[in-house]
Enzyme design. Sequence first.
Site, mmCIF file in Angstrom:
data_model
loop_
_atom_site.group_PDB
_atom_site.id
_atom_site.type_symbol
_atom_site.label_atom_id
_atom_site.label_comp_id
_atom_site.label_asym_id
_atom_site.label_seq_id
_atom_site.Cartn_x
_atom_site.Cartn_y
_atom_site.Cartn_z
ATOM 1 N N ARG A 158 -28.786 96.795 129.375
ATOM 2 C CA ARG A 158 -27.904 96.544 128.234
ATOM 3 C C ARG A 158 -26.461 96.884 128.562
ATOM 4 N NH1 ARG A 158 -30.042 99.492 123.233
ATOM 5 N NH2 ARG A 158 -31.237 97.561 123.073
ATOM 6 N N TYR A 159 -26.278 97.947 129.300
ATOM 7 C CA TYR A 159 -24.927 98.422 129.612
ATOM 8 C C TYR A 159 -24.545 97.983 131.027
ATOM 9 C CZ TYR A 159 -25.629 101.508 125.570
ATOM 10 O OH TYR A 159 -25.864 102.007 124.314
ATOM 11 N N ARG A 204 -25.905 100.722 134.022
ATOM 12 C CA ARG A 204 -27.165 101.468 133.992
ATOM 13 C C ARG A 204 -28.285 100.644 133.378
ATOM 14 N NH1 ARG A 204 -23.187 102.664 130.734
ATOM 15 N NH2 ARG A 204 -23.440 103.747 128.744
ATOM 16 N N CYS A 251 -47.665 109.106 125.543
ATOM 17 C CA CYS A 251 -46.969 110.385 125.420
ATOM 18 C C CYS A 251 -48.017 111.460 125.144
ATOM 19 C CB CYS A 251 -45.987 110.341 124.253
ATOM 20 S SG CYS A 251 -44.553 109.318 124.610
ATOM 21 N N CYS A 285 -44.636 111.167 118.448
ATOM 22 C CA CYS A 285 -43.683 111.521 117.388
ATOM 23 C C CYS A 285 -43.793 110.492 116.282
ATOM 24 C CB CYS A 285 -42.243 111.464 117.891
ATOM 25 S SG CYS A 285 -41.970 112.410 119.372
ATOM 26 N N ASP A 315 -33.193 105.667 113.909
ATOM 27 C CA ASP A 315 -33.088 104.203 113.881
ATOM 28 C C ASP A 315 -33.915 103.606 112.734
ATOM 29 O OD1 ASP A 315 -31.538 104.188 116.263
ATOM 30 O OD2 ASP A 315 -33.361 104.301 117.485
ATOM 31 N N LYS A 332 -24.678 102.273 121.767
ATOM 32 C CA LYS A 332 -24.511 103.507 120.990
ATOM 33 C C LYS A 332 -23.085 103.620 120.454
ATOM 34 C CE LYS A 332 -28.024 105.944 123.689
ATOM 35 N NZ LYS A 332 -28.347 104.934 124.727
HETATM 36 C C1 LIG Z 1 -29.191 105.066 125.599
HETATM 37 C C2 LIG Z 1 -29.403 104.049 126.598
HETATM 38 C C3 LIG Z 1 -28.847 104.164 127.879
HETATM 39 C C4 LIG Z 1 -28.051 105.360 128.318
HETATM 40 O O1 LIG Z 1 -26.899 105.563 127.563
HETATM 41 P P1 LIG Z 1 -25.931 106.775 127.899
HETATM 42 O O2 LIG Z 1 -24.906 106.738 126.818
HETATM 43 O O3 LIG Z 1 -25.377 106.509 129.265
HETATM 44 O O4 LIG Z 1 -26.749 108.030 127.899
HETATM 45 C C5 LIG Z 1 -29.048 103.138 128.750
HETATM 46 N N1 LIG Z 1 -29.759 102.031 128.417
HETATM 47 C C6 LIG Z 1 -30.298 101.883 127.200
HETATM 48 C C7 LIG Z 1 -31.042 100.646 126.871
HETATM 49 C C8 LIG Z 1 -30.138 102.891 126.247
HETATM 50 O O5 LIG Z 1 -30.703 102.757 125.037
HETATM 51 S S1 SF4 Z 2 -39.945 109.653 120.678
HETATM 52 FE FE1 SF4 Z 2 -41.816 110.844 121.008
HETATM 53 S S2 SF4 Z 2 -43.488 109.362 120.961
HETATM 54 FE FE2 SF4 Z 2 -41.588 108.204 121.242
HETATM 55 S S3 SF4 Z 2 -41.371 107.973 123.464
HETATM 56 FE FE3 SF4 Z 2 -40.254 109.832 122.879
HETATM 57 S S4 SF4 Z 2 -41.738 111.506 123.116
HETATM 58 FE FE4 SF4 Z 2 -42.901 109.595 123.078
#
Ligand SMILES: *Cc1c(COP(=O)(O)O)cnc(C)c1O
Ligand code: SF4
Length: 374
Positions: free
Chosen positions: A116-117, A120, A129, A133, A297, A341
């Site tokens: 997306r960015y 990275r 997990c 959560c 979210d 973000k």
């Molecule tokens: C949050 C996120 C990142 C990393 O974002 P940073 O601001 O660099 O920590 C990279 N890719 C995706 C898809 C994300 O959601």
């Molecule tokens: S938010 Fe919780 S359930 Fe979701 S990926 Fe992270 S640790 Fe796993």
Amino acid sequence: MSTNAEEMLLETDEPPSSSQWSDWRWQLRNRISDVDRLSRIFSFSYTESANLKKVINKYPFAITPYYLSLIDKGNPKDPIRLQCVPSLEEEKLYFEIQDDPLGEEKDSVLPGLVHRYPDRALITLTNMCPVYCRHCTRKREWPNGKWIRKPQEMEAIYAYISQHEEVRDVILSGGDPFILSAGRLESVLCNLRKIAHVEIIRIGTRCPVFLPQRVDEELIGVLKKYRPIWLNTHFNHPVEITKEAGEACDKILCAGIPLGNQTVLLKGINDDAETMTKLCRGLLRIGVRPYYLFQCDPVSGTAHFRTSIEKGLEIIKGMRGFTSGLAVPTFVVDGLEGQGKVPLQPNYAVSREKSYMLLKGYRDDVFRYYNPED
Ligand SMILES: *Cc1c(COP(=O)(O)O)cnc(C)c1O
Ligand code: SF4
């Protein structure tokens, strides 16, 4: 041993030995993941229990005995309980809620790779997990069975990253990457390290919180070999900062891996400045730097946890200046459909008056500050 036999063992009066308790395999094997057992622990009525069975058909649950032990069983609003025990709220319909509001599917260049960015990329290694959560942003990944990325999928991911020299930061996410065996994780790290332009590798894991026993010698041995690795974990409440969690973080830090934390702002769990301050100070004490505070979210099945955005700003306002700057995370709202973000700050710049800026201090006093022209 059959699952039933294990349950019998846990539910008779035989407590686990301390070596069982500190063995992550035992913790995983003995997770509570069926409603009948949950209902006995929390004394749910027959109707509650029947309704929950419907919820977990869509959104399964699992709780490690360790995480369960942090719950005050007599308190229905216990902050640990709210994070891991399924609730009928997950089925309610809310306004403007979607399965994938951030558009991760749209930004996936391959199965398991979100790019997306500019510099990275994020790999989802598994959908498993140690504990699920209830507020998880990738809840959409839960219903269709458990998976770990297949070798062919991983090969395609390595090839994409190799061909995209702009990717200098790779994030291992999921699910929880530490669900993978140390050997499997090593293979991922080793393959990424073969790509010269990958400068740093980040891992997002909630194991220090859910399953601190997982951070064992073998895992540390693997991580150590592939530095620079930056690890982000996910503590949401001060009760989670236990001796075991502290020890797990210490092992990671001693291996030369810096630790950050990503908290999700959750209604009734950590949505006040006092709790957040206590959490973030506690994190600094165990060597973990608060990185992001996320607005929850608008994801299906999690809306009951959402607060207003103003609540997040109020919390940051209540922290900045009142405690160590290191303890104050950046508050972010993740934009819809891949907008990325969005960092938000309380407004300390009141207005400009000719060559002066009116600024507000943390105690709310407004003062004039000479502001030279560029
Ligand atoms: C949050 C996120 C990142 C990393 O974002 P940073 O601001 O660099 O920590 C990279 N890719 C995706 C898809 C994300 O959601
Ligand atoms: S938010 Fe919780 S359930 Fe979701 S990926 Fe992270 S640790 Fe796993």
